[in-house]
Design an enzyme around this catalytic site. Structure first.
Site, PDB file in Angstrom:
ATOM      1  CE  LYS A 160      -4.284   1.712   2.107  1.00  0.00           C
ATOM      2  NZ  LYS A 160      -5.138   1.530   0.919  1.00  0.00           N
ATOM      3  CB  ALA A 161       3.612   2.004  -2.235  1.00  0.00           C
TER       4      ALA A 161
END
Length: 307
Positions: A160-161
């Site tokens: 979850k960048a």
């Protein structure tokens, strides 16, 4: 709509005033996009405010950081406690959205992240339905985007960048500009991946179908809804889906921490089902809110109560 402020933000181990939680304009992540975050909700329950699936979200935060070569300078237990301490320090009358973020701060420039300082924050504010209260009942219009999800060899979908969400932002902007509420992205092979920040589900002949996470985030809400659906007796399948399969679905809906369970009633101008929230979506939506609001004892272990 302005972001509703709270009193404090947890910043590198300390509670600081909301307006004092600032960063330098030369912070590395601001220029190169390497940061990881989570979206978490806390709900008002009969026992008070409770964070939904806190441990799972914190674990995913650390997994994302590992993928992105970021070493978080705190333990998972310290980050979990930070969430609790933050919520205790603020005053909330409604449900709360929580945003932990780990980013590369000020002190080094250039593409490489080696040697960059790592900063960690947890912020939380009151936030209602992501797409509006009406959307939970009447559903939303979705456009299949011309933007596609990056292939697994281009970006890491399991992380979850922050950088991943530029793709989502462009897809959402395009959909809204065309008169829709949200975007639905395909993968490089033309199969449905996910929304700009949600997982896609559809119903056909009584079975619930959702794509595998080949090019989408391994969603905590998706897993929760699958479990709820199975406990309610539904058949749930993980299958690759084409756009025309979505067009001819009996029902469709999005899930996510922010989106919760939001019905989809129109895809690319095709009316889905009756054009209103379907019975399966309604039942899952009601069951989901019972779980997150502490009204189902079976799932109470998923809640971290702020005592």
């Amino acid at each position: 709509m302005a972001l509703p402020e709270a009193e404090h933000i947890w910043y590198d181990g300390k509670l600081v005033k909301w307006q004092d939680a600032t960063v330098h304009v030369l912070s590395h992540s601001l220029h190169y996009g390497n940061a990881v975050f989570e979206g978490i909700r806390a709900y008002q329950t009969p026992r008070g405010l409770a964070i939904f699936r806190l441990k799972d979200h914190v674990k995913r935060l650390f997994d994302s950081a590992k993928c992105c070569l970021i070493k978080i300078p705190f333990t998972p237990e310290q980050i979990e406690q930070a969430h609790i301490d933050l919520l205790k320090s603020n005053t909330y009358k409604d449900n709360v959205y929580i945003r932990p973020l780990v980013f590369l701060g000020y002190g080094k420039m250039g593409v490489s992240n080696v040697g960059c300082p790592v900063n960690t924050i947890v912020a939380a504010w009151e936030w209602g339905a992501y797409m509006g209260e009406d959307a939970l009942d009447k559903g939303i219009k979705v456009k299949i985007s011309s933007w596609i999800k990056p292939a697994p060899f281009s970006m890491m979908a399991k992380a979850k960048a922050s950088a991943n969400y530029f793709n989502s932002q462009m897809a959402n902007d395009d959909a809204v500009a065309c008169g829709f509420d949200e975007a639905l992205l395909l993968d490089a092979q033309g199969f449905i991946s996910e929304g700009s920040g949600e997982c896609f589900f559809m119903v056909r002949d009584g079975a619930i179908i959702t794509p595998p996470n080949d090019t989408s985030l391994e969603s905590i809400t998706q897993k929760t809804v699958i479990q709820i659906a199975q406990d309610l007796g539904y058949t749930v399948r993980r299958e690759r889906l084409t756009r025309d399969a979505a067009y001819t679905a009996d029902e469709a809906f999005f899930t996510g921490t922010a989106a919760e369970v939001t019905p989809i009633t129109n895809i690319d101008g095709r009316i889905i089902g009756s054009g209103r929230r379907g019975e399966v979506a309604k039942r899952l939506q009601e069951a989901y809110f019972e779980v997150v609001m502490g009204k189902n004892k079976k799932y109470e272990h998923m809640l971290a109560f702020i005592d």
